[in-house]
Design an enzyme around this catalytic site. Structure first.
Site, PDB file in Angstrom:
ATOM      1  N   SER A  15      -5.603  -4.185   1.540  1.00 60.25           N
ATOM      2  CA  SER A  15      -4.706  -4.487   0.409  1.00 60.25           C
ATOM      3  C   SER A  15      -4.893  -3.570  -0.789  1.00 60.25           C
ATOM      4  CB  SER A  15      -4.914  -5.926  -0.055  1.00 60.25           C
ATOM      5  OG  SER A  15      -4.173  -6.782   0.753  1.00 60.25           O
ATOM      6  N   LYS A  59      -2.126  -1.321  -1.679  1.00 64.32           N
ATOM      7  CA  LYS A  59      -0.925  -1.782  -2.398  1.00 64.32           C
ATOM      8  C   LYS A  59      -0.836  -1.176  -3.801  1.00 64.32           C
ATOM      9  CE  LYS A  59      -1.009  -6.198   0.114  1.00 64.32           C
ATOM     10  NZ  LYS A  59      -1.529  -7.571   0.061  1.00 64.32           N
ATOM     11  N   TYR A  92       3.675  -0.475   6.251  1.00 61.98           N
ATOM     12  CA  TYR A  92       2.709  -1.388   5.625  1.00 61.98           C
ATOM     13  C   TYR A  92       1.430  -1.495   6.471  1.00 61.98           C
ATOM     14  CZ  TYR A  92       0.561  -5.630   3.894  1.00 61.98           C
ATOM     15  OH  TYR A  92      -0.360  -6.537   3.409  1.00 61.98           O
ATOM     16  N   TYR A 130      -6.025 -11.700  -6.111  1.00 63.44           N
ATOM     17  CA  TYR A 130      -5.225 -12.804  -5.599  1.00 63.44           C
ATOM     18  C   TYR A 130      -5.396 -14.051  -6.452  1.00 63.44           C
ATOM     19  CZ  TYR A 130      -4.495  -9.548  -1.964  1.00 63.44           C
ATOM     20  OH  TYR A 130      -4.159  -8.421  -1.296  1.00 63.44           O
ATOM     21  N   VAL A 169      -9.130  -7.174   2.564  1.00 60.05           N
ATOM     22  CA  VAL A 169      -9.803  -8.063   3.516  1.00 60.05           C
ATOM     23  C   VAL A 169     -10.882  -7.393   4.361  1.00 60.05           C
ATOM     24  CG1 VAL A 169      -8.131  -9.937   3.837  1.00 60.05           C
ATOM     25  CG2 VAL A 169      -7.889  -7.832   5.147  1.00 60.05           C
TER      26      VAL A 169
HETATM   27  O1  DON Z   1      -1.452  -8.043   5.203  1.00 58.70           O
HETATM   28  C1  DON Z   1      -2.556  -8.114   5.727  1.00 58.70           C
HETATM   29  O2  DON Z   1      -2.814  -9.068   6.408  1.00 58.70           O
HETATM   30  C2  DON Z   1      -3.648  -7.073   5.561  1.00 58.70           C
HETATM   31  N1  DON Z   1      -3.456  -5.946   6.285  1.00 58.70           N
HETATM   32  C3  DON Z   1      -3.944  -6.758   4.151  1.00 58.70           C
HETATM   33  C4  DON Z   1      -4.411  -7.985   3.508  1.00 58.70           C
HETATM   34  C5  DON Z   1      -5.457  -7.821   2.507  1.00 58.70           C
HETATM   35  O3  DON Z   1      -6.272  -6.929   2.463  1.00 58.70           O
HETATM   36  C6  DON Z   1      -5.501  -8.956   1.600  1.00 58.70           C
HETATM   37  N2  DON Z   1      -6.682  -8.916   0.826  1.00 58.70           N
HETATM   38  N3  DON Z   1      -7.393  -9.589   0.316  1.00 58.70           N
END
Ligand code: DON
Length: 331
Positions: A77, A80, A204, A256, A274
């Protein structure tokens, strides 16, 4: 350097700081046991939950690194922030903000609830999945690889090398993407997407699978700390207004539904992912005391054991401690 302040960038003071950071990493490593490695993307579940590492790079080139710093991981994330920056540089801030808002949600990163319940005209912000997928659809190019090119270009300008895609993570992400596909279909139905749904989702998934290290995060952080200027070359990599907007979003939405607490207790712009990465930065600050990294710094953290919000358990505690010891808070 602020007049009369200590020059921290000497061998003695650097060794002194290094010892402190080594102790703090050793102390906070036990909190890796409070969290769990993300496993909803199967390959991320293979990370070592005990890992914890940090790199801090100052505007003056001073650098402190400690713990598990050599381990490559995917940006997830944190990408982003950079896709948003690229979209703003490419399309202009007004165009982007006409299509994605700048409000925190207080909901999980992959929540779809608000979009439907509140009948919004645009996704809440570019750092939740709905907003990030909308931003990915705005990137120039007709294929996902063409769209990614501008993200890679920006990262190469900041890092001095072109990072690579981790194809295994990308495939694992793509093959376990039911929630993101649901968000994508909702965005398609409501007319938010500017490109073909599959190309947008591929973009994405790929941007989340770019491989980096904590050093890279610290390096990108210090460019943001400088409002988009490379502190070494003096070159403007990101327009000042775009960098400042990205930092405001990091502060209000970057962690978040824990963003409020992070702002209150740590007080610096940051963005988590994540895989356990966190990018954070401290802008130059004016204090009467002689503090390390007073001219500003970028910080990269890696700690794949996550709390229930998706943020690194040990990483957050380590950042909170450092921010309090060195008075990093912008407030
Ligand atoms: O959209 C997703 O599930 C992941 N590739 C990215 C999510 C993410 O890193 C959220 N972070 N805390």
């Amino acid at each position: 350097m602020v007049q009369g302040a200590v020059n921290w960038n000497t061998e003695t003071t650097q060794e002194w700081l290094q010892n402190y950071v080594d102790d703090w990493v050793a102390f906070y490593r036990k909190h890796t046991a409070d969290g769990e490695v993300a496993s909803y993307i199967p390959i991320l579940g293979e990370a070592n939950p005990d890992h914890l590492g940090i790199t801090i790079i100052g505007n003056d080139g001073m650098r402190v690194s400690s713990g598990d710093v050599g381990i490559p991981f995917t940006i997830q994330s944190i990408s982003k922030v950079f896709s948003f920056i690229v979209a703003c540089m490419d399309r202009g801030i007004t165009y982007v903000l006409d299509r994605v808002d700048v409000e925190p949600t207080g909901e999980a990163f992959n929540s779809i609830m608000h979009l439907e319940m509140k009948q919004l005209k645009k996704p809440f912000n570019p750092l939740i999945n709905a907003g990030a997928i909308t931003v990915s659809s705005m990137l120039s190019g007709n294929t996902s690889d063409e769209k990614l090119m501008s993200i890679f270009d920006l990262m190469e300008n900041m890092l001095g090398y072109r990072p690579a895609l981790n194809v295994d993570v990308y495939e694992s992400e793509r093959d376990s993407s039911m929630r993101n596909r649901a968000i994508g279909y909702y965005l398609l139905e409501t007319g938010f997407l500017e490109s073909d749904l599959n190309i947008t989702l591929e973009t994405y998934f790929k941007q989340c699978s770019i491989e980096i290290t904590v050093d890279d995060l610290a390096r990108m952080g210090v460019v943001l700390a400088n409002d988009g200027m490379d502190p070494e070359s003096g070159e403007e990599i990101i327009p000042r207004q775009v960098a400042r907007l990205a930092k405001a979003l990091m502060l209000t939405c970057g962690m978040y539904d824990a963003s409020g607490k992070f702002a209150a207790y740590v007080g610096i712009p940051a963005k988590s992912g994540v895989s356990g990465g966190i990018i954070a930065l401290s802008p130059p600050r004016v204090r009467d005391e002689e503090l390390p990294f007073i001219n500003g710094c970028g910080i990269g953290v890696y700690g794949p054991a996550l709390d229930d919000k998706g943020n690194s358990t040990a990483g957050i505690r380590l950042l909170r401690h450092i921010a309090s010891q060195w008075d990093l808070s912008i407030f």
